[in-house]
Scaffold this motif. Structure first.
Motif, PDB file in Angstrom:
ATOM      1  N   ASP A  51       0.974  -1.158  -0.024  1.00  0.00           N
ATOM      2  CA  ASP A  51       0.010  -0.007  -0.091  1.00  0.00           C
ATOM      3  C   ASP A  51       0.840   1.265  -0.040  1.00  0.00           C
ATOM      4  N   TYR A  52       0.425   2.308  -0.664  1.00  0.00           N
ATOM      5  CA  TYR A  52       1.141   3.469  -0.757  1.00  0.00           C
ATOM      6  C   TYR A  52       0.543   4.631  -0.441  1.00  0.00           C
ATOM      7  N   ASP A  53       1.110   5.587   0.294  1.00  0.00           N
ATOM      8  CA  ASP A  53       0.339   6.978   0.506  1.00  0.00           C
ATOM      9  C   ASP A  53       0.892   7.941  -0.785  1.00  0.00           C
ATOM     10  N   GLU A  54       0.375   9.213  -0.478  1.00  0.00           N
ATOM     11  CA  GLU A  54       0.413  10.187  -1.676  1.00  0.00           C
ATOM     12  C   GLU A  54       1.778  10.429  -1.810  1.00  0.00           C
ATOM     13  N   GLU A  55       2.769  10.302  -1.002  1.00  0.00           N
ATOM     14  CA  GLU A  55       4.101  10.718  -1.006  1.00  0.00           C
ATOM     15  C   GLU A  55       4.958   9.475  -1.468  1.00  0.00           C
ATOM     16  N   GLY A  56       4.355   8.508  -1.968  1.00  0.00           N
ATOM     17  CA  GLY A  56       4.873   7.082  -2.171  1.00  0.00           C
ATOM     18  C   GLY A  56       5.628   6.352  -1.265  1.00  0.00           C
ATOM     19  N   GLN A  57       5.208   6.543  -0.094  1.00  0.00           N
ATOM     20  CA  GLN A  57       5.946   5.767   0.908  1.00  0.00           C
ATOM     21  C   GLN A  57       5.034   4.537   1.354  1.00  0.00           C
ATOM     22  N   THR A 182      11.928   9.282  -2.330  1.00  0.00           N
ATOM     23  CA  THR A 182      11.201  10.530  -2.365  1.00  0.00           C
ATOM     24  C   THR A 182      10.671  10.691  -3.851  1.00  0.00           C
ATOM     25  N   LEU A 183       9.562  11.405  -3.836  1.00  0.00           N
ATOM     26  CA  LEU A 183       9.026  11.565  -5.470  1.00  0.00           C
ATOM     27  C   LEU A 183       9.877  12.521  -6.121  1.00  0.00           C
TER      28      LEU A 183
END
Length: 304
Positions: A51-57, A182-183
């Motif tokens: 699963d990923y958050d909006e920052e790609g983590q 990081t993006l």
């Protein structure tokens, strides 16, 4: 002259595709895959859900093989968001491995000076919308793609994208292969779309991530070690041990070949002595594949 994207020397300087022959031999067909899933040892399955958050983590869940038949498991993968690795293909599916090694020999011949001394593989079956996070492999890799479409993002192997302290932790099995991300890294990515019948190579250790392009995918990931990569991995392990005891070892990209070889020899003794125990030997598994369940992940059934 090809611009190198990594500080680690090796014959592969950039991501590049090659032809392979595995599809025409029937290894990617449903019947063959279902039969393999039926007989493959459960302890060699890695079933992951990212699963990923909006920052790609990323956050990771791991699953157990479960009780589905091979045909049913294949269907659950096709419907869900699962990334399934079958480790040890060299013994688990020897016919596929023998064919892949022939193709590997042809690919290796295109890189002067490349001499693999050890090969290992995993068969990857992944759901149409599955993604694999930013990580690196502590080996050379040839990714043979057999079915579906993948997009790979390959990044420079400099200290900013591939911190050597993190590499030490991965090689010493203190953490999984994921790296800080990081993006902003996307500005430096080399983007490759991989079609069936193509195999992808990239520079040693190059960080990368993978996105499936809305189709069920089948790939064979073949790791290979050369003597230079074995020396460097040993040096990374030895540095991890030294650092864990308060030392401040030099980074391996500043070491000569004799220094790397000496640290590799030291790593053999350190491993034998149990100087650094693995922290990733056992993951808690919290689901098993299930047809029709959200993401293909159902409740973990109690074992008798």
């Amino acid at each position: 002259m090809t611009q190198r994207r990594t500080r680690y020397p090796g014959p592969i300087a950039e991501a590049k595709t090659h032809a392979h022959t595995l599809i025409e031999q029937g290894f990617a067909e449903d019947a063959a895959l279902a039969a393999v899933l039926d007989r493959y040892p459960a302890e060699l399955f890695d079933i992951n859900l990212y699963d990923y958050d909006e920052e790609g983590q990323v956050s990771l869940r791991t699953g157990a093989r479960g009780r589905l038949s091979g045909e049913e498991l294949l269907e659950a993968i096709k419907q869900g968001r699962l990334w399934v690795n079958l480790r040890g293909v060299e013994t688990g599916w020897p016919e596929l491995w023998a064919a892949a090694m022939k193709d590997f020999a042809a690919i290796q011949a295109t890189y002067p000076g490349m001499r693999a001394v050890r090969n290992a593989g995993q068969l990857i079956l992944s759901s149409p919308k599955a993604r694999v996070p930013y990580h690196f492999d502590a080996a050379g890799v040839v990714l043979f793609h057999l079915r579906g479409r993948k997009r790979l993002f390959v990044y420079p192997g400099d200290e900013g994208h591939l911190p050597e302290r993190n590499m030490e932790q991965v090689v010493a099995r203190q953490t999984t292969e994921e790296l800080p991300y990081t993006l902003a890294f996307e500005q430096a990515a080399q983007v490759m779309d991989l079609e069936p019948g193509r195999a992808l190579t990239w520079p040693l250790y190059a960080p990368h991530r993978v996105e499936n392009l809305d189709r069920f995918c089948v790939s064979l990931s073949m790791d290979f070690q050369t003597w230079p990569s074995r020396f460097r991995n040993g040096a990374l392990f030895t540095n991890a041990v030294i650092r864990s005891r308060g030392g401040r070892p030099r980074f391996t990209d500043g070491m000569t070949t004799p220094e790397l070889a000496a640290r590799w020899a030291a790593s053999l003794a350190l491993k034998k002595a149990g100087a650094m125990k693995s922290k990733i030997a056992n993951f808690e598994r919290d689901f098993e594949p299930e047809i029709g369940a959200a993401d293909g992940a159902g409740a973990l059934n109690a074992r008798s």
